[in-house]
Design a protein around this motif. Structure first.
Motif, short mmCIF file in Angstrom:
data_model
loop_
_atom_site.label_atom_id
_atom_site.label_comp_id
_atom_site.label_asym_id
_atom_site.label_seq_id
_atom_site.Cartn_x
_atom_site.Cartn_y
_atom_site.Cartn_z
N ASP A 18 0.81 -1.21 0.00
CA ASP A 18 0.00 0.00 0.00
C ASP A 18 0.84 1.26 0.00
N THR A 19 2.10 1.13 0.43
CA THR A 19 2.99 2.28 0.41
C THR A 19 3.06 2.89 -0.99
N GLU A 20 3.04 2.05 -1.99
CA GLU A 20 3.15 2.53 -3.36
C GLU A 20 1.78 2.84 -3.97
N LYS A 21 0.70 2.51 -3.28
CA LYS A 21 -0.64 2.74 -3.81
C LYS A 21 -1.22 4.08 -3.38
N GLN A 22 -0.52 4.75 -2.47
CA GLN A 22 -1.02 6.02 -1.99
C GLN A 22 -0.84 7.09 -3.06
N GLY A 23 -1.86 7.95 -3.23
CA GLY A 23 -1.75 9.02 -4.21
C GLY A 23 -0.75 10.06 -3.77
N MET A 24 -0.28 10.80 -4.74
CA MET A 24 0.65 11.89 -4.45
C MET A 24 0.31 13.07 -5.35
N VAL A 25 0.71 14.24 -4.94
CA VAL A 25 0.45 15.45 -5.72
C VAL A 25 1.39 15.48 -6.92
N GLN A 26 0.82 15.70 -8.08
CA GLN A 26 1.62 15.81 -9.30
C GLN A 26 0.98 16.84 -10.22
N LEU A 27 1.78 17.76 -10.72
CA LEU A 27 1.30 18.78 -11.65
C LEU A 27 1.95 18.66 -13.02
N LEU A 28 3.04 17.93 -13.10
CA LEU A 28 3.75 17.74 -14.36
C LEU A 28 4.09 16.26 -14.47
N PRO B 142 -7.21 20.74 -7.90
CA PRO B 142 -8.04 21.80 -7.30
C PRO B 142 -7.45 22.41 -6.05
N ASP B 143 -6.59 21.67 -5.38
CA ASP B 143 -6.00 22.17 -4.14
C ASP B 143 -4.68 22.90 -4.34
N PHE B 144 -3.93 22.54 -5.38
CA PHE B 144 -2.56 23.05 -5.47
C PHE B 144 -2.22 23.80 -6.74
N SER B 145 -3.00 23.69 -7.78
CA SER B 145 -2.66 24.40 -9.02
C SER B 145 -2.58 25.90 -8.80
N GLY B 146 -3.41 26.41 -7.92
CA GLY B 146 -3.40 27.84 -7.66
C GLY B 146 -2.12 28.34 -7.07
N TYR B 147 -1.35 27.46 -6.45
CA TYR B 147 -0.10 27.87 -5.82
C TYR B 147 1.02 28.05 -6.84
N VAL B 148 0.80 27.68 -8.09
CA VAL B 148 1.79 27.90 -9.13
C VAL B 148 1.20 28.70 -10.29
N ALA B 149 0.11 29.42 -10.02
CA ALA B 149 -0.54 30.20 -11.07
C ALA B 149 0.37 31.31 -11.61
N ASP B 150 1.34 31.74 -10.80
CA ASP B 150 2.24 32.81 -11.21
C ASP B 150 3.43 32.32 -12.02
N VAL B 151 3.58 31.02 -12.15
CA VAL B 151 4.74 30.46 -12.83
C VAL B 151 4.58 30.61 -14.34
N ASP B 152 5.45 31.40 -14.94
CA ASP B 152 5.41 31.62 -16.38
C ASP B 152 6.60 30.94 -17.05
N ALA B 153 6.75 31.16 -18.34
CA ALA B 153 7.81 30.51 -19.10
C ALA B 153 9.19 30.88 -18.57
N GLN B 154 9.37 32.14 -18.20
CA GLN B 154 10.67 32.57 -17.68
C GLN B 154 11.02 31.85 -16.38
N MET B 155 10.06 31.69 -15.51
CA MET B 155 10.31 30.99 -14.26
C MET B 155 10.61 29.52 -14.51
#
Length: 411
Positions: free
Chosen positions: A33-43, A53-66
């Motif tokens: 089950d250690t490997e069955k637990q979900g994890m946050v992934q954006l890429l 829904p919980d974390f995308s907003g925390y990188v809304a400021d990340v643009d191409a330069q960043m």
């Protein structure tokens, strides 16, 4: 767009099929089950963006330069790691601690901090050091054996490397508790306006130490503003994580009464988002958070280690496609944010940096014998003075014996 929470069926979250561990044949359900637990992934592994829904907003400021900046940070960190490893193999460093594969976990978390946050690293946080503007060559002083540190922690709010396993975690908790109390000399107005937090880095191996347990007890009891950042690189030297813990490491936080979250440690965006969230929570006075960055150590534990003795090459090959630099490069290219010219320029910058690191490291002056003794205490101590006198006499004896032997040979 897809959800960020990965299921065990997703290839990017599953354990490598070639994983080798002492209890591999008898792995129980809890272990699996250690490997069955979900994890946050954006890429994801192919460089495609995901929404959460919980974390995308925390990188809304990340643009191409960043994004290009994150890639540059990771690439320079890896190039520095390669050069330091070469220096050790050539006898110029006593030891080196590689980090290949953990660049996203370090750059993402380091870039999430603010200048007035305080960082307590282990001995592998070379990428975090880059985000705190610690000059790479200075980091080699301690590994060259000529200094107990190499930089002034007060200039960058980045503490000295800690070689004793997990010892920095109680220090970080104590520092965070201090922030809550006596802050003489601090800019109180700024702290009240912006808040401040502490980050304690440690690995999955250190998570088994009592220091970590005691730190989490105190941090939870006093709701201290500290983020416990565990880089789970799957191996505590030769012991796999599945032997150390029957549950995901992030789940341990429940027992202390604060949140624990698992993030794809090879996804720089997800690490950035989760760490920003945890730091904001800590600054608001809501207490600690445990982040488990699920990543992989592609290199040896240190240059004194031989990973072929305890893990299979098939395991390393299974993790190669998840390389954090390859993942971000795929995204930059597919989104049209970077081309060959950019990656070639980064490679040139890395080579130039490596040449400077080598030149400056080899030019470090060796400390004198007196320096080594004088640095034991802040003020002169009669015992140290006596030991220095004895050691000088001891060394002088070798010179005298050599002179006498030379005279004898001339007769």
């Amino acid at each position: 767009m897809t959800s960020t929470r990965q299921d065990s069926a997703a290839p990017d979250s599953a354990a490598p099929s070639g994983a080798l561990s002492p209890n591999a044949e008898g792995t129980d359900a809890a272990n699996q089950d250690t490997e069955k637990q979900g994890m946050v992934q954006l890429l994801d592994q192919d460089g495609a963006l995901r929404t959460d829904p919980d974390f995308s907003g925390y990188v809304a400021d990340v643009d191409a330069q960043m994004l290009r900046g994150f890639y540059r940070d990771m690439a320079l960190t890896r190039r520095f790691d390669q050069e330091a490893t070469a220096l050790q193999r050539q006898g110029q460093l006593a030891l080196w601690v590689p980090l290949r594969g953990q660049e996203a976990a370090q750059i993402g978390s380091g870039r999430a901090t603010r200048p007035h946050d305080y960082i307590f690293p282990t001995y592998r946080e070379h990428g975090v050091a880059l985000t705190r503007d610690v000059d790479f060559p200075q980091m080699l002083r301690i590994f060259r054996g000529i200094s107990n540190g190499g930089w002034d922690p007060r200039e960058n709010n980045f503490h000295m490397y800690t070689m004793v396993l997990a010892a920095q975690v109680p220090h970080a908790t104590g520092y965070a508790m201090g922030i809550q109390r006596d802050q003489a000399g601090w800019d109180r107005a700024r702290l009240e306006r912006e808040g401040t937090a502490v980050v304690a880095y440690f690995g999955d191996g250190a998570s088994s130490e009592g220091d970590v347990h005691e730190s989490m007890v105190f941090a939870s009891s006093y709701k201290s503003p500290v983020v416990f950042f565990c880089q789970n690189n799957q191996w505590a030297i030769s012991v796999p994580t599945r032997v150390q813990s029957r549950i995901p490491l992030a789940d341990r936080a429940k027992g202390y009464g604060f949140p624990g979250i698992r993030v794809d440690g090879n996804d720089v965006l997800a690490v950035l988002a989760v760490t920003r969230w945890a730091l904001e929570r800590a600054r608001r006075g809501e207490g600690p958070v445990l982040i488990e960055a699920f990543t992989y150590r592609m290199s040896a534990h240190t240059t004194a280690d031989d990973p072929t003795k305890y893990r299979l090459s098939a395991e390393e090959e299974a993790w190669e496609p998840r390389d954090p630099l390859v993942r971000l490069e795929k995204h930059l290219r597919s989104a049209g944010h970077a081309d060959d010219a950019f990656f070639e320029e980064v490679a040139r910058a890395g080579d130039e940096m490596a040449a400077r690191v080598r030149e400056e490291a080899l030019a470090f002056p060796d400390p004198t014998l007196e320096d080594s003794f004088n640095n034991v205490y802040a003020e002169a101590h009669p015992l140290i003075t006596e030991e220095l006198r004895w050691h000088k006499e001891y060394e002088a004896g070798f010179a005298q014996n050599h002179a006498e032997a030379s005279q004898e040979g001339a007769r």
